[in-house]
Design a protein around this motif. Structure first.
Motif, PDB file in Angstrom:
ATOM      1  N   ILE A  68      99.256  67.904  81.843  1.00  0.00           N
ATOM      2  CA  ILE A  68     100.638  67.498  82.088  1.00  0.00           C
ATOM      3  C   ILE A  68     100.771  67.122  83.560  1.00  0.00           C
ATOM      4  CG2 ILE A  68     103.051  68.213  82.161  1.00  0.00           C
ATOM      5  CD1 ILE A  68     102.566  70.020  79.842  1.00  0.00           C
ATOM      6  N   GLU A  69     101.080  65.868  83.795  1.00  0.00           N
ATOM      7  CA  GLU A  69     101.285  65.388  85.156  1.00  0.00           C
ATOM      8  C   GLU A  69     102.772  65.468  85.496  1.00  0.00           C
ATOM      9  OE1 GLU A  69      98.796  64.657  87.174  1.00  0.00           O
ATOM     10  OE2 GLU A  69      97.395  65.071  85.540  1.00  0.00           O
ATOM     11  N   LEU A  70     103.089  65.760  86.711  1.00  0.00           N
ATOM     12  CA  LEU A  70     104.476  65.890  87.147  1.00  0.00           C
ATOM     13  C   LEU A  70     105.283  64.630  86.836  1.00  0.00           C
ATOM     14  CD1 LEU A  70     106.581  67.630  88.552  1.00  0.00           C
ATOM     15  CD2 LEU A  70     105.770  66.738  90.729  1.00  0.00           C
ATOM     16  N   ALA A  71     104.687  63.459  87.040  1.00  0.00           N
ATOM     17  CA  ALA A  71     105.396  62.193  86.831  1.00  0.00           C
ATOM     18  C   ALA A  71     105.760  61.941  85.365  1.00  0.00           C
ATOM     19  CB  ALA A  71     104.548  61.036  87.354  1.00  0.00           C
ATOM     20  N   THR A  72     105.050  62.573  84.427  1.00  0.00           N
ATOM     21  CA  THR A  72     105.335  62.357  83.009  1.00  0.00           C
ATOM     22  C   THR A  72     105.825  63.620  82.305  1.00  0.00           C
ATOM     23  OG1 THR A  72     103.020  62.792  82.460  1.00  0.00           O
ATOM     24  CG2 THR A  72     103.663  60.477  82.809  1.00  0.00           C
ATOM     25  N   ASP A  73     106.197  64.619  83.048  1.00  0.00           N
ATOM     26  CA  ASP A  73     106.699  65.882  82.489  1.00  0.00           C
ATOM     27  C   ASP A  73     108.203  65.765  82.263  1.00  0.00           C
ATOM     28  OD1 ASP A  73     107.020  68.470  81.645  1.00  0.00           O
ATOM     29  OD2 ASP A  73     106.637  69.381  83.595  1.00  0.00           O
ATOM     30  N   TYR A  74     108.586  64.948  81.301  1.00  0.00           N
ATOM     31  CA  TYR A  74     109.995  64.625  81.075  1.00  0.00           C
ATOM     32  C   TYR A  74     110.828  65.825  80.636  1.00  0.00           C
ATOM     33  CZ  TYR A  74     107.976  59.982  81.268  1.00  0.00           C
ATOM     34  OH  TYR A  74     107.278  58.870  81.659  1.00  0.00           O
ATOM     35  N   LEU A  75     110.227  66.774  79.942  1.00  0.00           N
ATOM     36  CA  LEU A  75     110.958  67.966  79.502  1.00  0.00           C
ATOM     37  C   LEU A  75     110.872  69.100  80.519  1.00  0.00           C
ATOM     38  CD1 LEU A  75     110.008  68.056  75.707  1.00  0.00           C
ATOM     39  CD2 LEU A  75     112.142  67.275  76.752  1.00  0.00           C
ATOM     40  N   ASP A  76     110.218  68.859  81.639  1.00  0.00           N
ATOM     41  CA  ASP A  76     110.033  69.869  82.690  1.00  0.00           C
ATOM     42  C   ASP A  76     109.358  71.128  82.140  1.00  0.00           C
ATOM     43  OD1 ASP A  76     110.066  70.825  85.304  1.00  0.00           O
ATOM     44  OD2 ASP A  76     112.041  71.748  85.079  1.00  0.00           O
ATOM     45  N   MET A  77     108.303  70.933  81.375  1.00  0.00           N
ATOM     46  CA  MET A  77     107.573  72.057  80.787  1.00  0.00           C
ATOM     47  C   MET A  77     106.976  72.973  81.844  1.00  0.00           C
ATOM     48  SD  MET A  77     105.570  70.647  77.515  1.00  0.00           S
ATOM     49  CE  MET A  77     106.369  69.841  76.158  1.00  0.00           C
ATOM     50  N   GLN A  78     106.668  72.421  82.997  1.00  0.00           N
ATOM     51  CA  GLN A  78     106.082  73.242  84.052  1.00  0.00           C
ATOM     52  C   GLN A  78     107.148  73.919  84.917  1.00  0.00           C
ATOM     53  OE1 GLN A  78     102.089  72.161  85.373  1.00  0.00           O
ATOM     54  NE2 GLN A  78     102.748  70.049  85.113  1.00  0.00           N
ATOM     55  N   LYS A 132     108.074  70.506  70.154  1.00  0.00           N
ATOM     56  CA  LYS A 132     108.946  71.280  69.270  1.00  0.00           C
ATOM     57  C   LYS A 132     108.921  72.762  69.637  1.00  0.00           C
ATOM     58  CE  LYS A 132     105.563  71.734  65.525  1.00  0.00           C
ATOM     59  NZ  LYS A 132     105.308  73.147  65.590  1.00  0.00           N
ATOM     60  N   ASP A 133     107.763  73.269  70.038  1.00  0.00           N
ATOM     61  CA  ASP A 133     107.654  74.673  70.439  1.00  0.00           C
ATOM     62  C   ASP A 133     108.354  74.914  71.780  1.00  0.00           C
ATOM     63  OD1 ASP A 133     106.152  75.307  68.171  1.00  0.00           O
ATOM     64  OD2 ASP A 133     104.292  74.692  69.163  1.00  0.00           O
ATOM     65  N   PHE A 134     108.270  73.934  72.661  1.00  0.00           N
ATOM     66  CA  PHE A 134     108.941  74.065  73.951  1.00  0.00           C
ATOM     67  C   PHE A 134     110.457  74.059  73.761  1.00  0.00           C
ATOM     68  CE2 PHE A 134     110.670  72.256  77.918  1.00  0.00           C
ATOM     69  CZ  PHE A 134     110.287  73.274  78.779  1.00  0.00           C
ATOM     70  N   LEU A 135     110.955  73.183  72.900  1.00  0.00           N
ATOM     71  CA  LEU A 135     112.394  73.143  72.637  1.00  0.00           C
ATOM     72  C   LEU A 135     112.868  74.442  71.974  1.00  0.00           C
ATOM     73  CD1 LEU A 135     112.771  69.428  71.542  1.00  0.00           C
ATOM     74  CD2 LEU A 135     113.450  70.461  73.716  1.00  0.00           C
ATOM     75  N   ALA A 136     112.054  75.033  71.117  1.00  0.00           N
ATOM     76  CA  ALA A 136     112.388  76.324  70.516  1.00  0.00           C
ATOM     77  C   ALA A 136     112.440  77.411  71.589  1.00  0.00           C
ATOM     78  CB  ALA A 136     111.370  76.691  69.438  1.00  0.00           C
ATOM     79  N   ALA A 137     111.551  77.332  72.564  1.00  0.00           N
ATOM     80  CA  ALA A 137     111.566  78.303  73.672  1.00  0.00           C
ATOM     81  C   ALA A 137     112.821  78.144  74.511  1.00  0.00           C
ATOM     82  CB  ALA A 137     110.315  78.133  74.533  1.00  0.00           C
ATOM     83  N   ILE A 138     113.241  76.919  74.750  1.00  0.00           N
ATOM     84  CA  ILE A 138     114.477  76.690  75.508  1.00  0.00           C
ATOM     85  C   ILE A 138     115.663  77.314  74.778  1.00  0.00           C
ATOM     86  CG2 ILE A 138     116.118  74.925  76.276  1.00  0.00           C
ATOM     87  CD1 ILE A 138     113.723  73.170  76.974  1.00  0.00           C
ATOM     88  N   PHE A 139     115.698  77.180  73.466  1.00  0.00           N
ATOM     89  CA  PHE A 139     116.761  77.813  72.683  1.00  0.00           C
ATOM     90  C   PHE A 139     116.724  79.328  72.860  1.00  0.00           C
ATOM     91  CE2 PHE A 139     118.080  79.991  68.800  1.00  0.00           C
ATOM     92  CZ  PHE A 139     119.414  79.615  68.760  1.00  0.00           C
ATOM     93  N   ARG A 140     115.535  79.912  72.790  1.00  0.00           N
ATOM     94  CA  ARG A 140     115.391  81.367  72.962  1.00  0.00           C
ATOM     95  C   ARG A 140     115.839  81.795  74.351  1.00  0.00           C
ATOM     96  NH1 ARG A 140     111.676  84.813  75.023  1.00  0.00           N
ATOM     97  NH2 ARG A 140     110.210  83.167  75.523  1.00  0.00           N
TER      98      ARG A 140
END
Length: 116
Positions: A10-20, A93-101
């Motif tokens: 995951i590169e910072l420039a393409t981390d659109y969901l801010d996973m990092q 989908k797992d990251f979005l579920a984590a955001i909900f949690r």
């Protein structure tokens, strides 16, 4: 002590969901560190556990709730901005579920603090 999250591929420039959690780790935690109030985000955190230490398990975000509890007891939460650990990223989908949690857990933590 909390260190940044880093995920392979995951590169910072393409981390659109801010996973990092770049915003949290690069900016917010640097400010919190100045007053000893860095909270654990679970991943990449080291706890100095003493006798009688207990995790706060009344919310879905036990790591953050435990941080709040120990900071209010007079301990400090620190931040070390160095990329020391690299993990495997979640699927979107797992990251979005984590955001909900995390969101639901934040509401639980709010009510826990209000009712305490």
């Amino acid at each position: 002590c909390q260190v940044p999250q880093n995920f392979i591929g995951i590169e910072l420039a393409t981390d659109y969901l801010d996973m990092q959690n770049e915003y949290l780790f690069r900016y917010v935690n640097c400010i919190r560190d100045g007053v000893g109030a860095v909270t654990s985000c679970g991943t990449n955190c080291v706890w100095a556990i003493e006798k009688g230490f207990e995790y706060e398990e009344k919310t879905m975000i036990e790591d953050t709730a435990t941080s709040h509890k120990v900071i209010l007891q007079g301990y400090e939460g620190t931040y070390h901005y160095e990329k020391l650990i690299f993990g495997t990223p979640k699927e979107n989908k797992d990251f979005l579920a984590a955001i909900f949690r995390w969101s639901r857990g934040a509401v639980q933590l709010f009510w826990l603090a209000v009712m305490a």
